[in-house]
Motif scaffolding. Sequence first.
Motif, PDB file in Angstrom:
ATOM      1  N   UNK A  65      83.099  53.003  28.379  1.00 51.61           N
ATOM      2  CA  UNK A  65      83.813  54.316  27.762  1.00 51.61           C
ATOM      3  C   UNK A  65      83.238  54.748  26.932  1.00 51.61           C
ATOM      4  N   UNK A  66      82.752  53.538  25.666  1.00 47.13           N
ATOM      5  CA  UNK A  66      81.850  53.729  24.387  1.00 47.13           C
ATOM      6  C   UNK A  66      80.707  54.592  24.431  1.00 47.13           C
ATOM      7  N   UNK A  67      79.741  54.254  25.811  1.00 47.10           N
ATOM      8  CA  UNK A  67      78.629  55.046  26.282  1.00 47.10           C
ATOM      9  C   UNK A  67      79.449  56.393  26.481  1.00 47.10           C
ATOM     10  N   UNK A  68      80.268  56.911  26.713  1.00 45.53           N
ATOM     11  CA  UNK A  68      80.553  58.289  27.667  1.00 45.53           C
ATOM     12  C   UNK A  68      81.201  59.017  25.989  1.00 45.53           C
ATOM     13  N   UNK A  69      81.790  58.432  25.583  1.00 45.45           N
ATOM     14  CA  UNK A  69      81.794  58.578  23.660  1.00 45.45           C
ATOM     15  C   UNK A  69      80.885  58.997  23.022  1.00 45.45           C
ATOM     16  N   UNK A  70      79.662  58.215  22.819  1.00 40.40           N
ATOM     17  CA  UNK A  70      78.626  58.013  22.990  1.00 40.40           C
ATOM     18  C   UNK A  70      77.803  59.800  23.397  1.00 40.40           C
ATOM     19  N   UNK A  71      77.562  60.174  24.103  1.00 42.10           N
ATOM     20  CA  UNK A  71      76.894  60.894  25.297  1.00 42.10           C
ATOM     21  C   UNK A  71      77.649  61.965  25.063  1.00 42.10           C
ATOM     22  N   UNK A  72      79.288  61.980  24.435  1.00 43.54           N
ATOM     23  CA  UNK A  72      80.345  63.067  24.510  1.00 43.54           C
ATOM     24  C   UNK A  72      79.690  63.958  22.999  1.00 43.54           C
ATOM     25  N   UNK A  98      85.974  44.351  28.636  1.00 45.94           N
ATOM     26  CA  UNK A  98      84.394  43.897  28.271  1.00 45.94           C
ATOM     27  C   UNK A  98      84.052  45.707  29.120  1.00 45.94           C
ATOM     28  N   UNK A  99      83.971  44.669  30.108  1.00 47.31           N
ATOM     29  CA  UNK A  99      83.368  46.229  31.239  1.00 47.31           C
ATOM     30  C   UNK A  99      83.763  47.507  31.864  1.00 47.31           C
ATOM     31  N   UNK A 136      72.440  50.562  36.224  1.00 47.60           N
ATOM     32  CA  UNK A 136      72.374  49.069  35.563  1.00 47.60           C
ATOM     33  C   UNK A 136      73.407  48.987  35.302  1.00 47.60           C
ATOM     34  N   UNK A 137      74.326  49.682  34.785  1.00 48.08           N
ATOM     35  CA  UNK A 137      75.497  49.411  34.284  1.00 48.08           C
ATOM     36  C   UNK A 137      76.159  49.563  35.094  1.00 48.08           C
ATOM     37  N   UNK A 138      76.554  50.293  36.130  1.00 47.08           N
ATOM     38  CA  UNK A 138      77.743  49.976  36.424  1.00 47.08           C
ATOM     39  C   UNK A 138      77.104  47.952  37.825  1.00 47.08           C
ATOM     40  N   UNK A 139      76.279  47.597  37.926  1.00 44.66           N
ATOM     41  CA  UNK A 139      76.277  46.363  38.282  1.00 44.66           C
ATOM     42  C   UNK A 139      76.586  45.478  37.294  1.00 44.66           C
ATOM     43  N   UNK A 140      76.157  45.928  36.081  1.00 49.56           N
ATOM     44  CA  UNK A 140      76.972  44.619  35.089  1.00 49.56           C
ATOM     45  C   UNK A 140      77.931  44.674  34.525  1.00 49.56           C
ATOM     46  N   UNK A 141      78.984  45.911  34.721  1.00 43.71           N
ATOM     47  CA  UNK A 141      79.826  45.673  35.209  1.00 43.71           C
ATOM     48  C   UNK A 141      80.784  45.479  36.351  1.00 43.71           C
ATOM     49  N   UNK A 142      80.292  45.647  37.484  1.00 36.76           N
ATOM     50  CA  UNK A 142      80.710  45.066  38.797  1.00 36.76           C
ATOM     51  C   UNK A 142      80.332  43.135  38.729  1.00 36.76           C
ATOM     52  N   UNK A 143      79.626  42.907  37.902  1.00 38.42           N
ATOM     53  CA  UNK A 143      79.454  40.975  37.511  1.00 38.42           C
ATOM     54  C   UNK A 143      80.330  40.886  36.654  1.00 38.42           C
TER      55      UNK A 143
END
Length: 86
Positions: free
Chosen positions: A45-52, A39-40, A20-27
């Motif tokens: 990057x922000x979600x990766x920061x949260x996960x790490x 923003x894409x 879903x994230x890939x589809x949103x960023x591609x759009x």
Amino acid sequence: MSDFIGNFLLALLLVVLLRFLYAVCAMLVRTRDGGNIAFAIALPAALLYIVVRNPVPVSSWAGLAAGVILGVGLLLADAFRRRRRS
């Protein structure tokens, strides 16, 4: 057994969320607007920061691996099915 099922479902959810994230960023990138492209780039990057920063403990690596394999397999099957239709 409950750890296996929990991690299996967690992995399936993560595969769906990444798709879903890939589809949103591609759009957003397809709009060719600078703000949307920024923003894409910033969103994953922000979600990766949260996960790490806050990792989820995995108690059953077998369940996580099985969920990832099944999720990727379902995404690939869906992609091949869509390709045959068109």
